[in-house]
Scaffold this motif. Structure first.
Motif, short mmCIF file in Angstrom:
data_model
loop_
_atom_site.label_atom_id
_atom_site.label_comp_id
_atom_site.label_asym_id
_atom_site.label_seq_id
_atom_site.Cartn_x
_atom_site.Cartn_y
_atom_site.Cartn_z
N SER A 128 1.01 -1.05 -0.58
CA SER A 128 -0.08 -0.22 0.16
C SER A 128 1.26 1.30 0.27
O SER A 128 1.83 1.76 0.51
N HIS A 129 0.13 2.40 -0.50
CA HIS A 129 0.93 3.42 -0.63
C HIS A 129 1.19 4.26 0.97
O HIS A 129 0.62 4.57 1.95
N VAL A 130 2.48 4.67 0.65
CA VAL A 130 2.56 5.13 1.86
C VAL A 130 3.37 6.51 1.89
O VAL A 130 3.63 7.38 2.45
N GLY A 131 3.27 7.03 0.31
CA GLY A 131 4.17 8.58 -0.14
C GLY A 131 3.09 9.61 0.24
O GLY A 131 1.54 9.81 0.45
N LYS A 132 3.46 10.55 -0.63
CA LYS A 132 2.97 12.20 -0.83
C LYS A 132 1.40 11.56 -1.19
O LYS A 132 0.74 10.53 -2.65
N ASN A 133 1.03 12.38 -1.18
CA ASN A 133 -1.25 12.17 -1.47
C ASN A 133 -1.33 13.47 -2.51
O ASN A 133 -1.16 13.54 -2.37
#
Lengths: 212, 361
Positions: A128-133
């Motif tokens: 799952s994505h953990v970077g900038k939104n």
């Protein structure tokens, strides 16, 4: 569970693919997986989803589909057609293979979700994505709406054709509800997006003033 | 050959990713680059979009680029690849403004670039937007600040396709999440000459970093140039990906420095011989294939870095690096060289540039 190919070793790799609107699964031991280029592990960098899918196709072909246990996936809701093409952009598993693992549209991530999940886990660090939104809400809302709507409309058509009018009425209500809730969330989103644009313009004006 | 006005303006300037200052990155880290892959919600990915839809997307992105003031209309390039000839497209690739995949499918594509070429957007490449920032030397942190700012401004005008679980959605699942690919181009002749390059690159692969040739994906090793980039985009933040890459680059630069010192101490004559022969090749050839020219130029670059020449400077090497590639070659020496043979023209260009680039004394 024994390996589907050698029938001797314990199967440690489990792969699923859609064939003729049915899920086909193949269970392999490490040795047979390696022989068929399906031995990608998280420690193997640069594994290409395409190669895995092509490898899977070859393994199925070589073994003859009749030798491999095939079963309808019960996890899918009964009325949702299990189809190989994305209902939004008509992209198929064959298109993914032909285009080196590329998908057709954002909704393909909903449609081919099950198929992609394992492959993504193998080529990426996490699932799952953990970077900038992005500034817009971090949800594939429009694609999901389009996808669900397409599925419901297909179900509605099926019920109407089968003269199951009570079921059809339920689906029709579900479609109306879906559209309404999407419209409401869009209104909310548009408002926050409008605010962001206003902020952006203010910033642009500030730059302009500074330039002067 | 007729050259479009925008391309002829481009080739008048030196490329943005090569520094003529000898101090930048010890001459080992040549340039840094970050790109972000983005798509607009509600549209199919370019590989599945008809030309009309691609044009609509291009016009949306163009308008956002101008309105956000990231690419002002008067001081940016807006280049439509379908209007360009093959050699003009080659120029875009050689200047690293476009990928080979982008110029192969020019229909409905658009290239937006700042005047200094340091920031650009490929529209309708594999993804609808491929935003990129480049700089000479090794400086990923400020590149990230810059590109993230551009990304946010564009996002004010464009709604990106994204997902709670997978982050930014991209055409290929290998880019989902951050959509970020950071890369540093390294010149590693020392490691190649000492035979240490293969174990080093294997080590890099173990760190989940990718090694590519001069022009990124699918390109081979030309003139000892290697591009090292991050592989993971999901389950990792942008800053983590960048610092993992940066840590590896620092080690590689160190390894290359040691290899060069070792060569200089233990095998000085071999080193001088390589550089001297390379100089001879470039200065006196009448037929010079690209690979041979790149290899020779790499040796000259090494010689310049190690202070072996006082007659050639890094600016000349950089100029040659770009000018001898097929696209630029076709446009620049038309008036002076009458030969149709690309290799003969390249040899002519090298002889001319080496003559004019030599400093007095």
């Amino acid at each position: 569970m024994l390996c589907d190919i050698c029938k001797k070793n314990e199967a440690t790799i489990h792969i699923k693919e859609m064939h003729d609107n049915k899920w086909t699964s193949i269970n392999l031991c490490a040795e047979c997986a390696k022989k068929n280029n399906l031995d990608a592990s998280p420690d193997t960098p640069g594994v290409d989803i395409t190669q895995m899918l092509i490898g899977l196709g070859k393994a199925l072909e070589a073994q003859g589909k009749k030798n491999i246990p095939t079963h309808q996936h019960s996890a899918k809701p009964e009325n949702l057609p299990v189809m190989s093409n994305c209902p939004i952009c008509d992209w198929s598993v064959a298109d993914i293979n032909k285009n080196h693992g590329k998908l057709g549209c954002p909704a393909c991530y909903c449609h081919f979700g099950e198929l992609l999940e394992n492959s993504i886990a193998k080529i990426q660090k996490g699932t799952s994505h953990v970077g900038k939104n992005p500034l817009n809400a971090p949800q594939n809302e429009y694609a999901r709406f389009q996808y669900t709507l397409a599925i419901l409309e297909q179900t509605l058509a099926k019920h109407v054709a089968g003269e199951q009018y009570t079921e059809a009425a339920k689906v029709r209500d579900a479609i109306a509800g879906l559209k309404e809730s999407f419209a409401a969330s869009q209104r909310e989103k548009e408002e926050s997006f409008r605010q962001a644009v206003i902020e952006g313009r203010k910033h642009a004006r500030r730059i302009e003033e500074e330039d002067v | 050959m007729d050259i479009s006005p925008q391309i002829s303006k481009l080739i008048q300037n030196p490329v943005c990713f090569l520094s003529d200052s000898p101090a930048a990155g010890d001459g080992i880290a040549i340039s840094s680059r970050i790109r972000l892959a983005r798509n607009i919600e509600g549209y199919p990915f370019p590989g599945n979009a008809p030309e009309a839809l691609k044009k609509e997307i291009a016009s949306l992105v163009r308008s956002a680029a101008v309105k956000s003031r990231m690419f002002p209309a008067r001081s940016s390039y807006f280049i439509f690849p379908e209007e360009l000839s093959e050699s003009e497209l080659a120029i875009l690739v050689e200047r690293r403004l476009a990928s080979t995949g982008f110029v192969k499918n020019p229909q409905g594509a658009l290239l937006i670039a700042s005047r200094d070429e340091k920031s650009s957007i490929m529209v309708n490449e594999e993804d609808q937007l491929r935003i990129q920032c480049m700089t000479p030397g090794f400086d990923l942190d400020s590149l990230w600040e810059k590109i993230s700012g551009i990304d946010d401004k564009l996002n004010t005008y464009l709604e990106y396709a994204c997902d709670e679980k997978y982050g930014f959605l991209t055409s290929c699942p290998s880019n989902i999440g951050t959509g970020l690919r950071a890369s540093v181009m390294l010149h590693l002749p020392g490691l190649v000459a000492t035979g240490l390059i293969n174990p080093t690159l294997e080590g890099i692969n173990q760190l989940h970093l990718a090694v590519r040739g001069l022009r990124g994906e699918g390109s081979k090793n030309h003139g000892n140039f290697f591009q090292i980039s991050n592989q993971y985009t999901l389950g990792i933040t942008e800053k983590e990906a960048i610092s993992a890459l940066a840590a590896a680059i620092v080690k590689l630069i160190d390894g290359e420095k040691q290899a060069r010192e070792r060569l200089f101490e233990s095998n000085r004559n071999m080193l001088f011989d390589k550089v001297g022969r390379a100089y001879g090749t470039l200065k006196y050839s009448y037929h010079l294939p690209l690979d041979e020219a790149f290899y020779a130029l790499s040796c000259i670059r090494l010689g310049v870095d190690m202070g072996m020449f006082n007659a050639i400077d890094i600016a000349t090497v950089n100029r040659m690096q770009i000018a001898l590639q097929p696209g630029h070659l076709g446009c620049q020496i038309e008036n002076f060289c009458t030969s149709d043979d690309c290799d003969e023209r390249r040899a002519f260009l090298c002889r001319t540039l080496l003559k004019s680039g030599i400093k007095k004394g």
